[in-house]
Design an enzyme around this catalytic site. Structure first.
Site, short mmCIF file in Angstrom:
data_model
loop_
_atom_site.label_atom_id
_atom_site.label_comp_id
_atom_site.label_asym_id
_atom_site.label_seq_id
_atom_site.Cartn_x
_atom_site.Cartn_y
_atom_site.Cartn_z
N TRP A 116 0.83 -1.22 0.00
CA TRP A 116 0.00 0.00 0.00
C TRP A 116 0.85 1.25 0.00
O TRP A 116 0.44 2.29 -0.51
CB TRP A 116 -1.03 -0.05 1.13
CG TRP A 116 -2.04 -1.12 0.82
CD1 TRP A 116 -2.16 -2.34 1.41
CD2 TRP A 116 -3.02 -1.10 -0.24
NE1 TRP A 116 -3.16 -3.07 0.79
CE2 TRP A 116 -3.71 -2.33 -0.22
CE3 TRP A 116 -3.39 -0.16 -1.21
CZ2 TRP A 116 -4.73 -2.65 -1.12
CZ3 TRP A 116 -4.41 -0.47 -2.10
CH2 TRP A 116 -5.07 -1.71 -2.06
N ASP A 186 -2.21 6.62 6.52
CA ASP A 186 -3.28 5.79 5.97
C ASP A 186 -3.54 4.69 7.01
O ASP A 186 -2.69 3.83 7.24
CB ASP A 186 -2.83 5.18 4.64
CG ASP A 186 -3.81 4.14 4.10
OD1 ASP A 186 -4.84 3.89 4.75
OD2 ASP A 186 -3.53 3.59 3.02
N LYS A 210 -13.33 -2.08 6.64
CA LYS A 210 -12.69 -3.12 7.46
C LYS A 210 -13.11 -3.03 8.94
O LYS A 210 -13.45 -4.03 9.54
CB LYS A 210 -11.17 -3.01 7.33
CG LYS A 210 -10.72 -3.16 5.87
CD LYS A 210 -9.23 -3.08 5.75
CE LYS A 210 -8.74 -2.71 4.36
NZ LYS A 210 -9.06 -3.66 3.30
#
Ligand code: PMP
Length: 375
Positions: A116, A186, A210
């Site tokens: 990511w 993030d 999530k």
């Protein structure tokens, strides 16, 4: 424990009840689903389904304001920080962050901890010079680089980290120090899984799917002094200043996802808040890591112990040819979605907030039995 318990990770299939360990989307608490079911046709006496509430209505505005209030309380968000509800996922934030925070500067610092990070870096490179101030690529992303050794650039507009690398299963244990350079994180995969000191950050963003509900909503927490100087080419929907001005209602927001996030925030509060949730998450991951350690090499975790994620537990079988058999047998035992990220392979057990401790226990038990049968 409030009504309904926590076990919507437990799915019902025609064959058996089970738990789903997907990294892409987390389970929802039973109590939240029960509430949605009750409010689906008539949301709190408003005479309309929650699915059909206009975003312009007072009823929806009240729901959104309540969600923000719960979130502020959960994280003890100090004055001087704004909460935004945005769209486009964390991926849109990969662009929104440089567009809003460069403030005329030409460089930004990024820490590379895996999949990511690479995505965030590639997107930021469209807008500025990215300095990768530290990377654990050389050791196969088995750690978070020691922040004392980051090659910090005092002229950078901000310093960006991924607090939990969902694909590789590594996580910052504490908040790194980026000095006077605003820290941007993030937190898509570990937001609300533990308490945070918000004042250490310039900006935090996280997709909701999530730990906060369903896809479609991204939460942004931004320090006020970073607002209002977006690049003139910034699309209005991605401009934090515009969104603040309109209380996140600049255009039609994902109303159901915001409503659902509000219910999840309320549920987290009823569980005892983030300290209690963090303790439960620690126990869940510890149970799986213990099964790995005790397997005498049958399983191994490629991440160094001090950086192992408490939400995405990644491991491999020493005999990799057994991995498909492991995944198939796990599925038959009601343990779903355990395949590793395509970029990493192996096995990955995601233990987001609404995964009950019984789920982690069931998986650990299965791992022990599988190892005993196949050693
Ligand atoms: N960052 C991290 C850490 C993620 O785990 C993900 C999704 N798994 C993303 C960004 C991308 O999120 P989205 O698909 O919602 O844009």
């Amino acid at each position: 424990m409030p009504e309904g318990g926590v076990s919507r990770a437990r799915t019902r299939s025609s064959r058996c009840a089970g738990f789903q360990f997907s990294a892409a989307a987390g389970p929802l608490p039973d109590a939240v689903l029960d509430r949605v079911q009750r409010e689906l046709r008539d949301c709190r006496g408003n005479g309309a389904s929650v699915l059909a509430l206009p975003f312009t209505s007072k009823a929806f505005r009240d729901l959104a304001a309540e969600a923000v209030a719960y979130l502020r309380a959960l994280l003890a968000i100090p004055d001087g920080y704004r909460v935004l509800f945005m769209q486009g996922g964390a991926s849109a934030q990969f662009a929104a962050v440089p567009l809003n925070l460069l403030h005329g500067r030409s460089t930004a610092s990024y820490v590379d901890t895996g999949h990511w990070s690479a995505k965030a870096i590639a997107e930021a490179r469209r807008y500025c010079t990215v300095n990768v101030v530290a990377s654990s690529a050389a050791s196969g992303y088995d750690r978070v680089p020691d922040s004392a050794r980051w090659m910090m650039d005092a002229g950078a507009a901000y310093c960006h980290i991924i607090s939990n690398e969902t694909a590789h299963g590594l996580q910052y244990r504490s908040t790194p120090d980026s000095g006077d350079v605003p820290l941007v994180a993030d937190m898509t995969s570990d937001f609300l899984t533990r308490p945070l000191e918000i004042a250490r950050f310039g900006l935090i963003y996280a997709g909701a799917q999530k730990n906060m509900g369903i896809a479609g909503l991204t939460v942004v927490i931004v320090r006020e002094d970073l607002l209002g100087r977006a690049h003139p080419c910034t699309p209005s929907v991605l401009d934090y200043g515009v969104q603040v001005k309109h209380s996140s209602l600049y255009n039609t927001p994902p109303t159901f996802a915001i409503y659902l996030a509000g219910l999840v925030f309320e549920w987290l509060h009823a569980q005892g808040g983030l300290a209690t949730i963090a303790e439960s998450n620690r126990r869940k991951s510890a149970r799986i890591y213990a099964a790995i350690e005790r397997s005498e090499g049958f399983y191994r975790c490629p991440v160094q112990p001090q950086w192992r994620s408490q939400v995405n537990v990644c491991f491999r079988l020493a005999n990799e040819t057994l991995t498909p058999t492991f995944l198939e047998a796990a599925q038959c035992a009601g343990l779903f979605q355990l395949a590793g990220h395509p970029s990493a392979g192996g096995v990955r057990a995601s233990l987001y907030n609404a995964m009950p401790e019984q789920g982690a226990e069931a998986l650990a038990h299965f791992m022990e039995a599988f190892a005993a049968r196949n050693a």
